[in-house]
Design a protein around this motif. Structure first.
Motif, PDB file in Angstrom:
ATOM      1  N   VAL A   1      40.986  -6.651  -4.501  1.00 11.80           N
ATOM      2  CA  VAL A   1      41.237  -6.409  -6.287  1.00 11.80           C
ATOM      3  C   VAL A   1      42.700  -7.371  -6.648  1.00 11.80           C
ATOM      4  O   VAL A   1      43.260  -6.599  -5.925  1.00 11.80           O
ATOM      5  CB  VAL A   1      40.525  -5.519  -6.668  1.00 11.80           C
ATOM      6  N   LYS A   2      42.105  -8.506  -6.982  1.00  4.46           N
ATOM      7  CA  LYS A   2      43.656  -9.068  -7.894  1.00  4.46           C
ATOM      8  C   LYS A   2      43.842  -8.770  -9.256  1.00  4.46           C
ATOM      9  O   LYS A   2      43.089  -8.801 -10.197  1.00  4.46           O
ATOM     10  CB  LYS A   2      43.905 -10.403  -7.736  1.00  4.46           C
ATOM     11  N   PRO A   3      44.393  -7.451  -9.760  1.00  3.15           N
ATOM     12  CA  PRO A   3      44.159  -6.603 -11.243  1.00  3.15           C
ATOM     13  C   PRO A   3      45.029  -7.740 -11.844  1.00  3.15           C
ATOM     14  O   PRO A   3      43.847  -7.452 -13.404  1.00  3.15           O
ATOM     15  CB  PRO A   3      44.973  -5.447 -11.166  1.00  3.15           C
ATOM     16  N   ASP A   4      45.553  -8.748 -12.245  1.00  7.64           N
ATOM     17  CA  ASP A   4      46.566  -8.940 -12.980  1.00  7.64           C
ATOM     18  C   ASP A   4      45.791 -10.625 -13.588  1.00  7.64           C
ATOM     19  O   ASP A   4      45.821 -10.892 -14.943  1.00  7.64           O
ATOM     20  CB  ASP A   4      48.122  -9.396 -12.667  1.00  7.64           C
ATOM     21  N   ILE A   5      44.731 -11.115 -12.761  1.00  9.02           N
ATOM     22  CA  ILE A   5      44.030 -12.035 -13.168  1.00  9.02           C
ATOM     23  C   ILE A   5      41.935 -11.351 -12.702  1.00  9.02           C
ATOM     24  O   ILE A   5      41.552 -12.398 -12.843  1.00  9.02           O
ATOM     25  CB  ILE A   5      44.199 -13.212 -11.638  1.00  9.02           C
ATOM     26  N   ASN A   6      42.218 -10.327 -12.292  1.00  8.88           N
ATOM     27  CA  ASN A   6      41.345 -10.205 -12.941  1.00  8.88           C
ATOM     28  C   ASN A   6      40.013 -10.548 -12.435  1.00  8.88           C
ATOM     29  O   ASN A   6      38.862 -10.988 -12.683  1.00  8.88           O
ATOM     30  CB  ASN A   6      40.191 -10.595 -14.234  1.00  8.88           C
TER      31      ASN A   6
ATOM     32  N   ARG B   1      42.918 -10.647   2.091  1.00 11.54           N
ATOM     33  CA  ARG B   1      44.041 -10.743   1.984  1.00 11.54           C
ATOM     34  C   ARG B   1      44.822 -11.319   0.540  1.00 11.54           C
ATOM     35  O   ARG B   1      45.340 -12.486   0.172  1.00 11.54           O
ATOM     36  CB  ARG B   1      45.533 -10.688   2.555  1.00 11.54           C
ATOM     37  N   TRP B   2      44.535 -11.175  -0.863  1.00 17.74           N
ATOM     38  CA  TRP B   2      44.892 -11.583  -1.616  1.00 17.74           C
ATOM     39  C   TRP B   2      46.948 -11.904  -1.197  1.00 17.74           C
ATOM     40  O   TRP B   2      47.633 -11.038  -1.283  1.00 17.74           O
ATOM     41  CB  TRP B   2      45.222 -10.868  -2.873  1.00 17.74           C
ATOM     42  N   SER B   3      47.605 -12.816  -2.530  1.00 23.08           N
ATOM     43  CA  SER B   3      48.970 -13.024  -2.689  1.00 23.08           C
ATOM     44  C   SER B   3      49.164 -11.763  -2.648  1.00 23.08           C
ATOM     45  O   SER B   3      49.419 -11.548  -4.123  1.00 23.08           O
ATOM     46  CB  SER B   3      50.028 -14.082  -2.646  1.00 23.08           C
ATOM     47  N   LEU B   4      50.692 -11.296  -2.157  1.00 26.24           N
ATOM     48  CA  LEU B   4      51.335  -9.863  -3.573  1.00 26.24           C
ATOM     49  C   LEU B   4      51.992 -10.466  -4.701  1.00 26.24           C
ATOM     50  O   LEU B   4      52.190  -9.780  -5.367  1.00 26.24           O
ATOM     51  CB  LEU B   4      52.334  -9.421  -2.681  1.00 26.24           C
ATOM     52  N   LYS B   5      52.371 -11.577  -4.862  1.00 29.00           N
ATOM     53  CA  LYS B   5      52.965 -12.282  -5.885  1.00 29.00           C
ATOM     54  C   LYS B   5      51.891 -12.334  -7.247  1.00 29.00           C
ATOM     55  O   LYS B   5      50.608 -12.228  -7.535  1.00 29.00           O
ATOM     56  CB  LYS B   5      53.743 -13.593  -6.039  1.00 29.00           C
TER      57      LYS B   5
ATOM     58  N   MET C   1      46.398  -2.769   0.569  1.00 29.20           N
ATOM     59  CA  MET C   1      46.118  -1.659   0.946  1.00 29.20           C
ATOM     60  C   MET C   1      45.612  -1.489  -1.096  1.00 29.20           C
ATOM     61  O   MET C   1      46.618  -2.954  -1.645  1.00 29.20           O
ATOM     62  CB  MET C   1      46.770  -0.569   0.280  1.00 29.20           C
ATOM     63  N   SER C   2      44.910  -1.383  -1.761  1.00 29.77           N
ATOM     64  CA  SER C   2      44.729  -1.514  -2.868  1.00 29.77           C
ATOM     65  C   SER C   2      46.323  -1.555  -3.855  1.00 29.77           C
ATOM     66  O   SER C   2      46.719  -0.072  -3.676  1.00 29.77           O
ATOM     67  CB  SER C   2      43.284  -0.372  -3.314  1.00 29.77           C
ATOM     68  N   PRO C   3      46.376  -2.296  -5.021  1.00 33.13           N
ATOM     69  CA  PRO C   3      46.919  -1.796  -5.399  1.00 33.13           C
ATOM     70  C   PRO C   3      47.039  -0.920  -6.644  1.00 33.13           C
ATOM     71  O   PRO C   3      48.196  -0.396  -6.920  1.00 33.13           O
ATOM     72  CB  PRO C   3      47.533  -3.188  -6.533  1.00 33.13           C
ATOM     73  N   TYR C   4      45.957   0.069  -6.635  1.00 35.29           N
ATOM     74  CA  TYR C   4      46.281   0.939  -7.764  1.00 35.29           C
ATOM     75  C   TYR C   4      46.864   1.904  -6.762  1.00 35.29           C
ATOM     76  O   TYR C   4      46.605   3.730  -7.305  1.00 35.29           O
ATOM     77  CB  TYR C   4      44.643   1.180  -7.570  1.00 35.29           C
TER      78      TYR C   4
END
Lengths: 401, 204
Positions: A186-191, A244-248, A24-27
């Protein structure tokens, strides 16, 4: 800052350290406790019925556990309800339709057991130039929606952004060299944003035997998320679906499932900063992997094999070389999977598209994930969607509340 | 794979066709297609009270970029985290010479009945808010409710304190250009966004 502020902050950070809700979106605001309601976006089988959002009671202590509490009709059949998503504040569900090109906004804050349509977005073709809303990805105060087609049912697809109230902000079309669209994550921490590719309305509206199997994408797009700019086009097996991005935190890799390649693909960033993609698993000929989910600890991927009627668990401790860990046979044509925030339960539905389903038996079932990562079907949770009042329904996407 | 897929499905019999009405050809509009900080919406206008008792109107901020957020002093979850990050951002803006002159921070209470001027002043002091650049604002309950609704349901009706953690970036022409959420709010990133907007804003 004063000591009181520091103490308060520490307590807040500790309170917020629960496991993230996955896929799910991390937001999106996380669910505080165990789930009570399972929403199922449902396609009416009978043209004289209405498509609907069904609500299943999944509160363990409830006397009506495992039954449909209500189904909220949306006025007609033939819309092809497909996917849906929460707004970031979890007060609304945006639920879209692949044939009628509409989005229904349900309020689920006032009474989570009784969703209520508060706005319908119609005329999306004229408004956005796009057709076939697919992925509903929450951003702060906004929704990013991918569309499978241009307004005429062809290419290119793209995505549009709306305020949470449903007002259009802007539209992005896929580039000409990669015009097919599907999922977005989206993987916000790496934009970084990655989008995938399916087939447009002109194809999926037809019964499957009439599909042009060459009219599909085989690309992933890697975007600079903040600037909404395509950086790279990656090639995979045909029709990469879920992203699906890695969750780490900080990890710059993820996975997708190639529907027509019967494979899972890894994508990720190399030491030179460039992204690449490579096959991480062969799922077996004829699987048609329709959905891909992940465990909260980043160790397992779960994939539904629509044609071979399996849910497979893959160990991705080595992200580029997945290892088959377990196989579950939940029933015919499994499609959507929805995993709980604690990673212990996976709800399963079995309709993909009304043009693709090959069994008339539709249901929602539940698998438990053991401490060893193995899957067990719950014999007591089996909701028959051919017998739901207002139905029968094809059960498709799910959300928990 | 495609051939196998077809064989399986043909054996099962054709699925029912559900051809919907063909989509209407798009009446094309021109949208900004790239870039950060698009115009998301117009920010709601308001009239509130500052800690020193003076009346503050959103129109007074014309020409300045501001970050606007909603908090309340008894908030047990996101508000202290937001305030701590704004404290960090205040320092960054000050170091760049933007605070007060070109950019403002505004924390608006969701709970005006409890958060009196004195309560808010103590709260502001806790986070070291500089009154020249970080305003704590308070409205009447009715004005607060109207503003929350106008901002898109920051707090839910009847459960006023169940609220979102949105932080709005508003440009000098009172347009929302970004919405951050507390969990992923990065003061350094926000500084870059504010600096970008102040570079194009017309001071008044």
């Amino acid at each position: 800052m004063k000591k009181t502020a520091v103490l308060t902050l520490t307590l807040c950070l500790l309170a917020g350290s629960a496991l993230a809700e996955v896929c799910m979106s991390p937001y999106v605001k996380r669910l505080g406790g165990r789930e009570k309601f399972l929403y199922v976006w449902s396609v009416a089988v009978d043209p004289s019925s209405e498509d609907a959002l069904a609500v299943i009671d999944v509160s363990l202590a409830s006397p009506t556990y495992g039954t449909v509490l209500t189904s909220v009709p949306i006025g007609a059949s033939g819309n092809e309800p497909h996917h849906m998503g929460f707004t970031d504040d979890r007060t609304k569900i945006w639920a879209g339709t692949l044939f009628s090109n509409r989005i229904f906004i349900f309020d689920v804050a006032e009474d989570p057991g009784k969703p209520r349509v508060v706005r319908t977005l119609d005329g999306l073709g004229a408004l956005t130039g796009l057709h076939g809303p697919h992925t509903y990805y929450a951003l702060p105060g906004r929704m990013l929606i991918t569309f499978l087609s241009s307004a005429d049912g062809g290419l290119p697809g793209g995505f549009a952004e709306f305020t949470n109230a449903g007002d259009l902000i802007r539209v992005f079309k896929n580039p000409a060299e990669a015009p097919y669209a599907y999922d977005a994550a989206v993987k916000p921490d790496i934009n970084r944003l990655v989008t995938s590719s399916f087939t447009p309305y002109r194809n999926y509206k037809k019964p499957l035997p009439q599909w042009d199997m060459k009219d599909g994408g085989n690309t992933l797009l890697v975007w600079d998320f903040e600037n909404r700019k395509v950086l790279q086009t990656l090639t995979t097996d045909p029709v990469p679906l879920e992203v699906r991005w890695s969750l780490k935190p900080g990890r710059a890799h993820g996975w997708t499932n190639s529907a027509l390649g019967d494979s899972i693909w890894w994508f990720g960033q190399g030491k030179d900063g460039r992204y690449s993609a490579r096959k991480a698993a062969d799922l077996g000929k004829g699987c048609l992997p329709a959905d891909l989910r992940q465990s909260p600890d980043d160790r397992f991927l779960y994939v539904s094999c629509f044609l071979t009627s399996q849910v497979q668990a893959w160990d991705v401790s080595n992200p580029q070389k997945a290892r088959l860990h377990d196989v579950l046979e939940p029933g015919v044509q499994p499609n959507m999977l929805h995993i709980t925030g604690d990673g212990r339960r996976i709800y399963i539905t079995n309709s993909l598209l009304s043009t693709m389903d090959y069994s008339p038996n539709f249901w929602v079932r539940l698998a438990h994930v053991g401490p060893d990562g193995r899957l067990t079907l719950d014999p007591f949770f089996n909701v028959d969607f051919t017998k739901v009042p207002g139905g029968p329904y094809r059960a498709h996407d799910m959300l928990l509340n | 794979m495609g051939a196998l897929l077809l064989a399986v499905l043909l054996a099962a019999g054709p699925a029912a066709a559900h051809d919907g009405a063909p989509p209407v050809a798009a009446e094309r509009r021109v949208y900004p297609v790239e870039g950060r900080l698009p115009v998301i919406r117009t920010a709601p206008e308001y009239t509130l009270a500052a800690l020193d008792g003076r009346t503050v109107r959103s129109a007074d901020f014309a020409g300045k970029v501001r970050l606007e957020t909603f908090i309340y002093t008894r908030c047990p979850d996101s508000c202290p985290l937001v305030s701590a990050k704004l404290a960090r951002l205040q320092g960054l803006l000050g170091a760049r010479g933007l605070l007060g002159r070109r950019a403002l921070l505004a924390s608006i209470t969701l709970d005006p009945e409890h958060d009196t001027g004195a309560v808010l002043a103590r709260h502001a002091a806790t986070y070291g808010a500089d009154p020249h650049g970080w305003l704590y604002l308070r409205g009447t309950p009715a004005e607060t409710r109207r503003l929350l609704d106008a901002y898109g349901g920051v707090a839910r009706p009847g459960r006023m304190l169940a609220h979102s953690d949105w932080i709005f970036l508003v440009d000098g022409e009172n347009r929302v250009r970004e919405i951050y959420s507390e969990r992923l709010f990065n003061p350094e990133r926000a500084l870059a966004d504010i600096a970008s907007l102040t570079a194009t804003a017309r001071p008044r």
